[in-house]
Structures are given as structure tokens and as C-alpha cells.
Design an enzyme around this catalytic site. Structure first.
Site, short mmCIF file in Angstrom:
data_model
loop_
_atom_site.label_atom_id
_atom_site.label_comp_id
_atom_site.label_asym_id
_atom_site.label_seq_id
_atom_site.Cartn_x
_atom_site.Cartn_y
_atom_site.Cartn_z
N GLU A 267 0.23 -8.91 22.50
CA GLU A 267 0.51 -7.39 22.59
C GLU A 267 0.12 -6.98 23.87
O GLU A 267 -1.12 -6.83 24.06
CB GLU A 267 0.26 -6.79 21.48
N ARG B 117 -1.84 -8.61 -2.81
CA ARG B 117 -3.16 -9.23 -3.30
C ARG B 117 -3.40 -8.87 -4.52
O ARG B 117 -3.65 -9.63 -5.69
CB ARG B 117 -4.29 -9.04 -2.49
N GLY C 38 5.17 2.04 15.30
CA GLY C 38 5.38 2.35 13.93
C GLY C 38 4.83 4.00 13.57
O GLY C 38 5.40 4.74 12.81
N GLY D 27 0.81 -1.08 -0.07
CA GLY D 27 -0.11 0.14 -0.08
C GLY D 27 0.90 1.10 0.16
O GLY D 27 2.11 1.25 -0.55
N ARG E 139 0.49 -6.23 11.92
CA ARG E 139 -0.15 -6.80 13.24
C ARG E 139 0.40 -8.00 13.54
O ARG E 139 0.79 -9.02 12.63
CB ARG E 139 -1.58 -6.90 12.91
N HIS F 299 5.29 -1.22 19.49
CA HIS F 299 4.30 -1.06 18.39
C HIS F 299 4.18 0.47 18.16
O HIS F 299 3.37 1.30 18.55
CB HIS F 299 2.78 -1.40 18.99
C1 DGY Z 1 -2.10 1.96 12.91
O1 DGY Z 1 -2.25 3.00 12.33
O2 DGY Z 1 -2.65 1.00 12.40
C2 DGY Z 1 -0.99 1.60 13.70
O3 DGY Z 1 -0.51 0.29 13.89
C3 DGY Z 1 -1.45 2.12 15.22
O4 DGY Z 1 -2.42 1.40 15.75
#
Ligand code: DGY
Length: 330
Positions: A265, A177, A286, A155, A236, A284
């Protein structure tokens, strides 16, 4: 004039929080532990808007308890904790925060690759525990220039990671995909999933969690990877079978893992993954930069206020599926 009643189930950065508090009657869960389900159901009964967080599940039961609800928003791009079909059935638009977190998340994904490949945190431990100058056992890393990076899930974030990897001299392949011809212009070539597993020197996983992607990295997939492969997950935790990953790292099926997301988590302190020397785990983070979290909070509040005013949400996951008919469910 009565203010709209809004429930916030987790944190929300300033100044978006104050902007919301000025115009709405806000009830906010302020504790570190997740809001208990019974409290959430009780609060939902009066709520016209909910700002969800990944510690709650939005499902039909919750929506049945929320007869006044007009909108749900969440400061995240992922929404595996939200049953979108149920929201649509009840005529509730759900807003997320795509776009604004692309650069921060791509930076983190790429820095996990760099830090693992160059053993940055092992170097820091080496200095901190007094081994520098005493010991010659500091492990060497590997070059990333000239290596092949496989991106699974192409993406916007995948494309931004590909750009970074190309700038560092990597050969980039991807699996998605749907093939993304546009992204191939930045020098990322499409490969079938199994080929990517077999030829990549490093794999970065960025797929959303869904029925299709849950457990998509298990024993069979780790066996296909090179024994020198680096495996990085920024999507995830449940996309990966944790036991299979543990085994792959213990047996040398793959060389190293860097995880920003885990299953469960958070990982308990005594989890066997944390005892390995060929792993790096971050909590987590990101999208966790100040600028990005502020932008995510602003977009979340924009989504929420739009929904409360019966206007289209700036970033709505189910906008095409909400019709007048399902808006009349109550
Ligand atoms: C998201 O934006 O999906 C990050 O992983 C925060 O949950």
C-alpha cells in the site's frame, strides 16, 4: 510553565490539531513521504507524547529512544503498526479511535459491494470514453437482494455492515473468532469459516491484522469460493495473499474484487491487479469522511492529553495491562 513536548508523525485534522498546539509544544512531520526512521528516533528522544500514524512502526527500539514518553495515540482503530506488548512493557498507554468511525467504514464497505455489483465505475468509464449510445457492451451487474453476504470479522463495523445488508434484502452470515450472539439479533447467522467461503455470494473482510489473520485469504480459500463470488477487503492488505487474489481473478476462480486496502500500500501504478477489468480499488478511505476524520482527531487528542495528565485514556488498548510496576520502567 513548560509545555509538554509532542511529536505528530502524520496528518491530524483541525480543530483538534490547534487544540493540541495551544497546550503543547508540537513538532509535526508535514511531508507526504513517511517520516524517516532516524528523524523519528531523534524527535522521540524529547517527546512526552507521540501521535503515531500507520506509516511508522512503534516497537521496543523506538520506546528505548523515548525516555520521557508518557503516551502514544493514533487516529485509527487498527494498530497493527504498534507493538502493544512493548508499549505495555514500558508502561506506555496506547490510545486508538474505535466507535467514531463505525458508520463511515461500514458505508464504504457496503458501497464497494454496491458499486462492484452494479458496475458503477465501469458505467462512468463507458460514459466518459464516449461509448454511451455507440456501443451496447456495457457489462451488466448483479442483484444483491436475495444474495448471501458473508462477513469475516464481526466487530462493531461488521454489525453495522450487517444492518445495511439486511436493509437491502440480503441474507447475512458471519464468521468471527468468537461467536457474537448479540449480533445475531440483527439477522446475521454464525457459520464456520470454510462454510462461509463456500456459500457466500459476496464476502466482506473486516478482521484486524494479526499473526493469526495475516494471509488468511490465500489460494486455498479462493478455491473454496463460488466462481461468481465478490470479494471485498476493508481491513488490512496483508490479510490477503495478493498473488493468490490476482490468480483467482485472472482464472475466474472468483468473479470480482473490491479493495480499500492492499498489500503493498499504495499499489504501484503498474501493479498487475490494476490491469484487470474485474477489480475496483480505493485508496484506504474507509474512515475518510470529513465528520469522521474530525471525530477521530478529537478522540486522538483526548487520548493524548489524558495520558500526558496521567489520567485514563478515553479509548485505551492496553489499559488493563499497564500497572504501577511497568510504569516505573524508566
Ligand atoms: C483504521 O482506523 O484502522 C483505518 O484503517 C485507518 O488506518
Amino acid at each position: 510553565m513548560n509545555k509538554h513536548k509532542v511529536v505528530i508523525t502524520g496528518g491530524l485534522m483541525s480543530p483538534a490539531l490547534e487544540r493540541l498546539q495551544e497546550v503543547c509544544d508540537v513538532r509535526k512531520w508535514g511531508k507526504t513521504e513517511p517520516i524517516p526512521r532516524d528523524v523519528l528516533l531523534e524527535w522521540a528522544s524529547e517527546a512526552e507524547g507521540i501521535i503515531a500514524s500507520n506509516t511508522i512502526i512503534v516497537d521496543e527500539e523506538l520506546l528505548q529512544h523515548a525516555p520521557k514518553l508518557k503516551v502514544i495515540a493514533q487516529a485509527a482503530v487498527g494498530y497493527d503498526n504498534i507493538e502493544i506488548e512493548a508499549c505495555t512493557k514500558y508502561g506506555i498507554p496506547f490510545g486508538n479511535t474505535p466507535g467514531v468511525l463505525v458508520a463511515a467504514t461500514a458505508d464504504l464497505a457496503f458501497s464497494l459491494l454496491l458499486c462492484s455489483a452494479r458496475r458503477v465505475h465501469e458505467g462512468w468509464d463507458f460514459v466518459r470514453n464516449g461509448s454511451w449510445g455507440q456501443d451496447h457492451k456495457m457489462p451488466f451487474g448483479i442483484d444483491i437482494a436475495g444474495k448471501t453476504l458473508g462477513i469475516v470479522g464481526m466487530g462493531q463495523i461488521g454489525a453495522a455492515v450487517a444492518q445495511r445488508a439486511r436493509a437491502f434484502g440480503m441474507n447475512v452470515i458471519y464468521y468471527n473468532r468468537n461467536r457474537r450472539h448479540d449480533d445475531e439479533s440483527i439477522g446475521a447467522s454464525y457459520q464456520p469459516f470454510n462454510t462461509l467461503l463456500e456459500v457466500a455470494d459476496a464476502i466482506i473482510v473486516l478482521t484486524p491484522l494479526s499473526k493469526e489473520t495475516r494471509g488468511s485469504f490465500g489460494r486455498e480459500q479462493f478455491q473454496k469460493m463460488k466462481s461468481t463470488a465478490y470479494f471485498i477487503n476493508v481491513s488490512r492488505g496483508p490479510v490477503v495473499d495478493t498473488d493468490a487474489l490476482l490468480e483467482a481473478l485472472q482464472t475466474g476462480e472468483i468473479a470480482y474484487a473490491a479493495l480499500d486496502v492492499t498489500d503493498p500500500e499504495p499499489l504501484p501504478e503498474d501493479h498487475p491487479l490494476l490491469k484487470l477489468s474485474n477489480i475496483l480499488v480505493t485508496p484506504h478511505i474507509g474512515s475518510a469522511t470529513i465528520e469522521t476524520r474530525i471525530a477521530m482527531a478529537e478522540l486522538t487528542v483526548d487520548n493524548l492529553l489524558a495520558g500526558l495528565a496521567d489520567k485514563p485514556l478515553p479509548a485505551c488498548v492496553n489499559s488493563d495491562r499497564i500497572t504501577r510496576k511497568n510504569k516505573g520502567v524508566f
